[in-house]
Enzyme design. Structure first.
Site, PDB file in Angstrom:
ATOM      1  N   ARG A 163       0.821  -1.214   0.000  1.00 35.88           N
ATOM      2  CA  ARG A 163       0.000   0.000   0.000  1.00 35.88           C
ATOM      3  C   ARG A 163       0.856   1.266   0.000  1.00 35.88           C
ATOM      4  NH1 ARG A 163      -2.476   0.809   6.111  1.00 35.88           N
ATOM      5  NH2 ARG A 163      -0.533   0.634   7.252  1.00 35.88           N
ATOM      6  N   HIS A 233      -8.301  -4.103   2.911  1.00 38.86           N
ATOM      7  CA  HIS A 233      -8.693  -3.375   4.137  1.00 38.86           C
ATOM      8  C   HIS A 233      -9.804  -2.373   3.792  1.00 38.86           C
ATOM      9  CE1 HIS A 233      -8.323  -0.973   7.715  1.00 38.86           C
ATOM     10  NE2 HIS A 233      -7.145  -1.433   8.071  1.00 38.86           N
ATOM     11  N   GLU A 330     -13.098  -6.332   6.204  1.00 36.74           N
ATOM     12  CA  GLU A 330     -11.917  -6.687   5.413  1.00 36.74           C
ATOM     13  C   GLU A 330     -11.922  -8.174   5.084  1.00 36.74           C
ATOM     14  OE1 GLU A 330      -8.481  -5.274   7.666  1.00 36.74           O
ATOM     15  OE2 GLU A 330      -9.785  -3.835   8.655  1.00 36.74           O
TER      16      GLU A 330
HETATM   17  O1  LIG Z   1      -3.563   1.165   8.896  1.00 34.50           O
HETATM   18  P1  LIG Z   1      -4.965   1.617   9.115  1.00 34.50           P
HETATM   19  O2  LIG Z   1      -5.727   1.840   7.860  1.00 34.50           O
HETATM   20  O3  LIG Z   1      -5.009   2.796  10.053  1.00 34.50           O
HETATM   21  O4  LIG Z   1      -5.714   0.452   9.860  1.00 34.50           O
HETATM   22  C1  LIG Z   1      -5.253   0.008  11.099  1.00 34.50           C
HETATM   23  C2  LIG Z   1      -6.121  -1.128  11.628  1.00 34.50           C
HETATM   24  O5  LIG Z   1      -6.299  -2.088  10.619  1.00 34.50           O
HETATM   25  C3  LIG Z   1      -7.055  -3.217  11.009  1.00 34.50           C
HETATM   26  O6  LIG Z   1      -7.114  -4.113   9.923  1.00 34.50           O
HETATM   27  C4  LIG Z   1      -6.391  -3.908  12.150  1.00 34.50           C
HETATM   28  O7  LIG Z   1      -7.149  -5.033  12.548  1.00 34.50           O
HETATM   29  C5  LIG Z   1      -6.219  -2.935  13.307  1.00 34.50           C
HETATM   30  O8  LIG Z   1      -5.534  -3.578  14.367  1.00 34.50           O
HETATM   31  C6  LIG Z   1      -5.449  -1.732  12.853  1.00 34.50           C
HETATM   32  O9  LIG Z   1      -5.396  -0.766  13.889  1.00 34.50           O
END
Ligand SMILES: O=P(O)(O)OC[C@H]1O[C@@H](O)[C@H](O)[C@@H](O)[C@@H]1O
Length: 354
Positions: A163, A233, A330
């Protein structure tokens, strides 16, 4: 079926400046460049004619590309009908996909990240966080970021490097009346410094009238085996107080709250999983279809093949400014995928309004 082959992200190998060390795990920042491997930035003007007769051009910083690969880059390259390149936030190149039926999606090459999906009714069903930055110093926080080759937590940066890097365009075209773009990511010295394997990832995005489908293929091009974990995600627009996900009842859970490194095992007993506070939970062996009611009046089917697990996430007060406006549902592969040389792994996700 007509595909136009083109490639320009080899010219977009500009790397973000490194973040301060304290941010590097949380924000997924990139490791230092490999000495002597990256050249100084220059500016390029890219002019792209589309078959629908519009022409767009923009300038962006580039690094001098590898001459062998540069030969494959063509100024004025044709894009398929339904795909045009635009200047996105932060002047990053963004592909806009449209269908004759009026649906639209946006796809950044940085991170291979779909940031918007509007079915023909015009509402954007994806969410980009207000704190998202488009400067390559952080991954794009929103839409459908990739987690690869690590979901995390783990040895690599949070959610892996896919990413945080530019993907290139491998193919685009109209297939069966749907708009299709395939992005590609390959190892390079930069990824090798983090994860020393030769791989190729192909990410096909298919926009239809009422759905957005993706297919991720990971190929082991190395002479040795490798393993990875991965996820899409997806950030959905939502009213968090009204949002529920159905289909998870009976799944084994790994609750990452309060300690992501020591998740608590359990079993989901609810028909409809809601988001009453901080939610950070893995669902193992999730079914091939989940249903999200986003609390804004939309019901979305989330179908998959080969994404064996699911993750529900909402940060609640950890992100006070925006947590009420989204939920993450996700599709994930939490157990390691093991690939021998020349083996590949394929998984699909289809988001549809119902
Ligand atoms: O990196 P991003 O987009 O802020 O997402 C973080 C979160 O992504 C989630 O997939 C995880 O389960 C969390 O633990 C994490 O805090």
């Amino acid at each position: 079926m007509k595909f136009n082959l083109f490639e320009f992200s080899d010219c977009l190998s500009a790397r973000p400046p490194n973040c301060p060390p304290k941010d590097s795990t949380r924000l997924g920042c990139l490791p230092p460049p490999i000495p002597g491997k990256l050249s100084q930035p220059a500016m390029a003007i890219l002019s792209i004619s589309t078959t629908s007769s519009s022409t767009s051009s923009f300038s962006f910083p580039i690094h001098k590309p590898n001459p062998r690969r540069f030969n494959r880059y063509r100024i004025g390259m044709a894009f398929a009908s339904g795909v045009r390149v635009t200047e996105g936030e932060g002047k990053l190149p963004k592909l806009v996909l449209t269908t004759p039926t009026g649906s639209e999606a946006e796809l950044y090459l940085f991170g291979g990240c779909v940031t918007s999906w509007k079915p023909a009714n015009g509402k954007d069903l994806l969410f980009v966080r207000p704190d998202a930055v488009f400067n390559k110093k952080k991954p794009i926080s929103g839409g459908i970021p990739h987690c690869f080759p690590q979901f995390g937590p783990g040895e690599l940066q949070q959610h892996g490097f896919a990413r945080n890097v530019d993907w290139s365009v491998a193919e685009s075209g109209i297939v069966d009346g749907n708009t299709v773009v395939t992005l590609e990511l390959k190892d390079d010295p930069y990824s090798r410094a983090m994860w020393d394997f030769s791989f190729k990832a192909l990410y096909k995005v298919i926009l239809k009238e009422k759905s957005l489908a993706t297919e991720l293929v990971v190929i082991n091009n190395d002479t040795k085996p490798f393993s990875f974990t991965t996820a899409l995600h997806t950030y959905f627009s939502a009213s968090v107080t009204g949002a529920v996900v159905k289909g998870l009842k009976g799944c084994k859970t790994l609750n990452k709250d309060p300690d992501p490194k020591n998740p608590i095992e359990g079993t989901e007993y609810r028909e409809a999983v809601n988001f009453p506070g901080l939610v950070d939970c893995i669902y193992l062996n999730a079914p091939s279809e989940l249903f999200l009611e986003n609390g804004l009046g939309d019901a979305i089917s989330i179908r998959n093949t080969n994404w064996s697990d699911a993750v529900m996430w909402n940060p609640h007060l950890q992100m006070e400014a925006c947590y009420k406006d989204f939920v993450c549902v996700e599709n994930a592969k939490i157990g390691k995928v093991h690939l021998e040389p020349d083996q590949s792994w394929t998984a699909t996700q289809t988001l549809s309004i119902v």
